[in-house]
Write a protein that holds these residues in place. Sequence first.
Motif, PDB file in Angstrom:
ATOM      1  N   HIS A 128       0.813  -1.164  -0.003  1.00  0.00           N
ATOM      2  CA  HIS A 128       0.072  -0.077  -0.040  1.00  0.00           C
ATOM      3  C   HIS A 128       0.944   1.384  -0.072  1.00  0.00           C
ATOM      4  CE1 HIS A 128      -4.168   1.511  -0.169  1.00  0.00           C
ATOM      5  NE2 HIS A 128      -3.615   2.590   0.709  1.00  0.00           N
ATOM      6  N   THR A 129       2.026   1.315   0.783  1.00  0.00           N
ATOM      7  CA  THR A 129       2.865   2.471   0.653  1.00  0.00           C
ATOM      8  C   THR A 129       3.245   2.735  -0.925  1.00  0.00           C
ATOM      9  OG1 THR A 129       4.139   1.687   2.416  1.00  0.00           O
ATOM     10  CG2 THR A 129       5.159   2.906   1.056  1.00  0.00           C
ATOM     11  N   ALA A 130       3.264   1.672  -1.903  1.00  0.00           N
ATOM     12  CA  ALA A 130       3.535   1.882  -3.240  1.00  0.00           C
ATOM     13  C   ALA A 130       2.278   2.650  -4.031  1.00  0.00           C
ATOM     14  CB  ALA A 130       3.768   0.641  -3.897  1.00  0.00           C
ATOM     15  N   VAL A 131       1.115   2.980  -3.352  1.00  0.00           N
ATOM     16  CA  VAL A 131      -0.080   3.373  -3.977  1.00  0.00           C
ATOM     17  C   VAL A 131      -0.537   4.763  -3.296  1.00  0.00           C
ATOM     18  CG1 VAL A 131      -0.560   1.575  -5.317  1.00  0.00           C
ATOM     19  CG2 VAL A 131      -1.724   1.695  -3.228  1.00  0.00           C
ATOM     20  N   ILE A 132      -0.043   5.155  -2.065  1.00  0.00           N
ATOM     21  CA  ILE A 132      -0.497   5.998  -1.272  1.00  0.00           C
ATOM     22  C   ILE A 132      -0.355   7.371  -1.755  1.00  0.00           C
ATOM     23  CG2 ILE A 132       1.498   6.268   0.232  1.00  0.00           C
ATOM     24  CD1 ILE A 132      -0.509   6.637   2.667  1.00  0.00           C
ATOM     25  N   ASP A 133       0.686   7.712  -2.417  1.00  0.00           N
ATOM     26  CA  ASP A 133       0.568   9.105  -3.083  1.00  0.00           C
ATOM     27  C   ASP A 133      -0.049   9.109  -4.174  1.00  0.00           C
ATOM     28  OD1 ASP A 133       2.799  10.278  -1.493  1.00  0.00           O
ATOM     29  OD2 ASP A 133       4.358   9.122  -2.575  1.00  0.00           O
ATOM     30  N   TYR A 134      -0.228   7.903  -4.973  1.00  0.00           N
ATOM     31  CA  TYR A 134      -1.307   7.991  -6.185  1.00  0.00           C
ATOM     32  C   TYR A 134      -2.623   8.396  -5.737  1.00  0.00           C
ATOM     33  CZ  TYR A 134      -3.977   6.222 -10.100  1.00  0.00           C
ATOM     34  OH  TYR A 134      -5.039   6.104 -11.007  1.00  0.00           O
ATOM     35  N   LEU A 135      -2.991   7.593  -4.905  1.00  0.00           N
ATOM     36  CA  LEU A 135      -4.309   7.931  -4.493  1.00  0.00           C
ATOM     37  C   LEU A 135      -4.897   9.009  -3.849  1.00  0.00           C
ATOM     38  CD1 LEU A 135      -5.024   4.283  -2.732  1.00  0.00           C
ATOM     39  CD2 LEU A 135      -6.229   4.944  -4.998  1.00  0.00           C
ATOM     40  N   ASN A 136      -3.956   9.496  -2.974  1.00  0.00           N
ATOM     41  CA  ASN A 136      -3.972  10.986  -2.617  1.00  0.00           C
ATOM     42  C   ASN A 136      -3.965  11.946  -3.598  1.00  0.00           C
ATOM     43  OD1 ASN A 136      -4.217  11.247   0.596  1.00  0.00           O
ATOM     44  ND2 ASN A 136      -3.099   9.274   0.248  1.00  0.00           N
ATOM     45  N   GLU A 137      -3.096  11.878  -4.509  1.00  0.00           N
ATOM     46  CA  GLU A 137      -2.809  12.657  -5.407  1.00  0.00           C
ATOM     47  C   GLU A 137      -4.360  13.065  -6.587  1.00  0.00           C
ATOM     48  OE1 GLU A 137       0.708  11.712  -7.608  1.00  0.00           O
ATOM     49  OE2 GLU A 137       2.133  12.461  -6.013  1.00  0.00           O
ATOM     50  N   ASN A 138      -4.727  11.736  -6.647  1.00  0.00           N
ATOM     51  CA  ASN A 138      -6.250  11.797  -7.281  1.00  0.00           C
ATOM     52  C   ASN A 138      -7.472  11.723  -6.530  1.00  0.00           C
ATOM     53  OD1 ASN A 138      -5.512  10.954 -10.444  1.00  0.00           O
ATOM     54  ND2 ASN A 138      -3.776   9.964  -9.140  1.00  0.00           N
ATOM     55  N   GLU A 139      -7.067  12.365  -5.081  1.00  0.00           N
ATOM     56  CA  GLU A 139      -8.439  12.318  -4.208  1.00  0.00           C
ATOM     57  C   GLU A 139      -9.268  11.206  -4.268  1.00  0.00           C
ATOM     58  OE1 GLU A 139      -9.821  16.205  -5.341  1.00  0.00           O
ATOM     59  OE2 GLU A 139      -7.980  17.187  -4.856  1.00  0.00           O
ATOM     60  N   VAL A 140      -8.637   9.970  -4.393  1.00  0.00           N
ATOM     61  CA  VAL A 140      -9.541   8.835  -4.001  1.00  0.00           C
ATOM     62  C   VAL A 140      -9.548   8.410  -2.500  1.00  0.00           C
ATOM     63  CG1 VAL A 140      -9.962   6.574  -4.699  1.00  0.00           C
ATOM     64  CG2 VAL A 140      -8.729   8.124  -6.485  1.00  0.00           C
ATOM     65  N   PRO A 141     -10.835   8.413  -2.082  1.00  0.00           N
ATOM     66  CA  PRO A 141     -10.876   7.909  -0.585  1.00  0.00           C
ATOM     67  C   PRO A 141     -10.118   6.556  -0.327  1.00  0.00           C
ATOM     68  CG  PRO A 141     -12.933   8.830  -1.235  1.00  0.00           C
ATOM     69  CD  PRO A 141     -12.183   8.711  -2.566  1.00  0.00           C
ATOM     70  N   ASP A 142      -8.950   6.464   0.553  1.00  0.00           N
ATOM     71  CA  ASP A 142      -8.479   5.379   0.694  1.00  0.00           C
ATOM     72  C   ASP A 142      -8.522   4.781   2.126  1.00  0.00           C
ATOM     73  OD1 ASP A 142      -6.301   3.261   0.591  1.00  0.00           O
ATOM     74  OD2 ASP A 142      -4.691   5.025   0.943  1.00  0.00           O
ATOM     75  N   LEU A 143      -9.704   4.007   2.100  1.00  0.00           N
ATOM     76  CA  LEU A 143     -10.309   3.702   3.502  1.00  0.00           C
ATOM     77  C   LEU A 143      -9.666   2.430   4.108  1.00  0.00           C
ATOM     78  CD1 LEU A 143     -13.750   4.879   2.925  1.00  0.00           C
ATOM     79  CD2 LEU A 143     -11.999   6.451   3.575  1.00  0.00           C
ATOM     80  N   PHE A 144      -9.619   2.501   5.284  1.00  0.00           N
ATOM     81  CA  PHE A 144      -9.506   1.315   6.291  1.00  0.00           C
ATOM     82  C   PHE A 144      -8.496   0.246   5.892  1.00  0.00           C
ATOM     83  CE2 PHE A 144     -14.022   2.211   6.399  1.00  0.00           C
ATOM     84  CZ  PHE A 144     -13.785   3.507   7.157  1.00  0.00           C
ATOM     85  N   VAL A 145      -7.114   0.767   5.570  1.00  0.00           N
ATOM     86  CA  VAL A 145      -5.892   0.084   4.978  1.00  0.00           C
ATOM     87  C   VAL A 145      -5.648  -1.032   5.910  1.00  0.00           C
ATOM     88  CG1 VAL A 145      -3.462   0.062   4.411  1.00  0.00           C
ATOM     89  CG2 VAL A 145      -4.817   2.224   4.084  1.00  0.00           C
ATOM     90  N   ALA A 146      -5.521  -2.156   5.304  1.00  0.00           N
ATOM     91  CA  ALA A 146      -5.350  -3.512   5.956  1.00  0.00           C
ATOM     92  C   ALA A 146      -3.835  -3.644   6.389  1.00  0.00           C
ATOM     93  CB  ALA A 146      -5.740  -4.735   5.340  1.00  0.00           C
TER      94      ALA A 146
END
Length: 427
Positions: A128-146
């Motif tokens: 998930h570290t590999a995609v956290i920047d991408y999701l935040n830059e694209n303003e995608v709710p990134d909920l409840f990471v496992a």
Amino acid sequence: MSQHHHARRCAATVATVSALAVILAGCSTPSSPADEQASPPGVTETTVTIGTHTPLTGPAAAGYSSISAAAKAYFDYLNDKGGINGRTIEYIVKDDGYNPATTQSVVRELVQEDGVFAILNGLGTPTHTAVIDYLNENEVPDLFVASGSTTWNEPEKYPYTFGFNADYVVEGAALAQYASDEHPGSTVCVLGQDDGFGDEIIEGAEIAVGADGLTDVQRYAVSNQDVTAQIGAMQAAGCQINILATLPGFTALAIGTAAKLGWSPMWFTSSVGADYSTLLQFFGDDAGPSLLQGMVGSNYLPMGDTEWVALFAQVNEDYNAGAPFDGNTVYGMSVAYLFAEALAAAGENPTRASLMQAVTSGELEGNGILPLAFGEDSHAAYLGAGITVVDQGVQDYVGETYALEGDKVVAVEPQPGALTGDGIPSS
């Protein structure tokens, strides 16, 4: 920010999406608030589509591959009851094999091709570290990471990301404090994964027992299915209590390797790799019960004889094709329930903005043993963890629940979330 000091790993660099991909993605590109009010990604009159990345194959698949199936089973149950505000929840699950490069590919597919409303419960710290920047830059709710990484609780840096697990610093502190309270004078050691997972369990353990309180620390890599050297070193160091920051397969590997060496220390295991039923699948019904007798774990979700467990067991029977019922099933369904609760609170016509507001409102209850900590300044779910023990094949809480207040470990009273409405949240 996190409630305690920690060392953070830098997120992997994400390549910029090409102009052609943006064009092909259409409405999945970031939208203005006005556009989103009219047509938020992944939302129709009758459905809400979300997605996840998870290891259905690879070194973390054992145990974890059942989490997304359990979540989908709960969503199927919910959909049969009418969904949320008249919409059913469609859950797209993509296998990343616990490989960060694959995670990047499948998450881009979910956002750009599948047009999901949100990412739910993406699994794994390195992945998930590999995609956290991408999701935040694209303003995608990134909920409840496992994952219990404290990285998910950085609201200023990652405003769209929220954790689900009790963080690893909390778990490490809880396990080490329990070791100190119940077995004073025992030598305490750690076997940890060679990434942020292991780093933060060690950090938490040192909060409880002091920087010089760990007799030995060993690390392993998921790419190497042999921990003989690490277990041998811990045995030679005289370790009496071994705290494990391990995936389920490596929990079993550590305990099994020690047994082959004729060594029987006490095992204290993070919730990540502590589920008894999952571990029993590695050892079998003959050897497993004796090898796992007395194993201490940490947890923050329902277990034992509770209404939540009874409900989830019934949902599992009715909607999950007879899959084994274990702690990973409870985990997956708990995540799914929490998302449904957030979606209900987001209103009859949910947008990404209203979903985020629902999560940060402080009004979500969840079903854990402690209240959720979500708010404007906290993107952590649970700031404490209970202690479990395996006794004669039964794994349940033993009463101790610990939390961190600054850099101090304190005992707190559990406040379990109540089951209402047959587990169907209402708006």
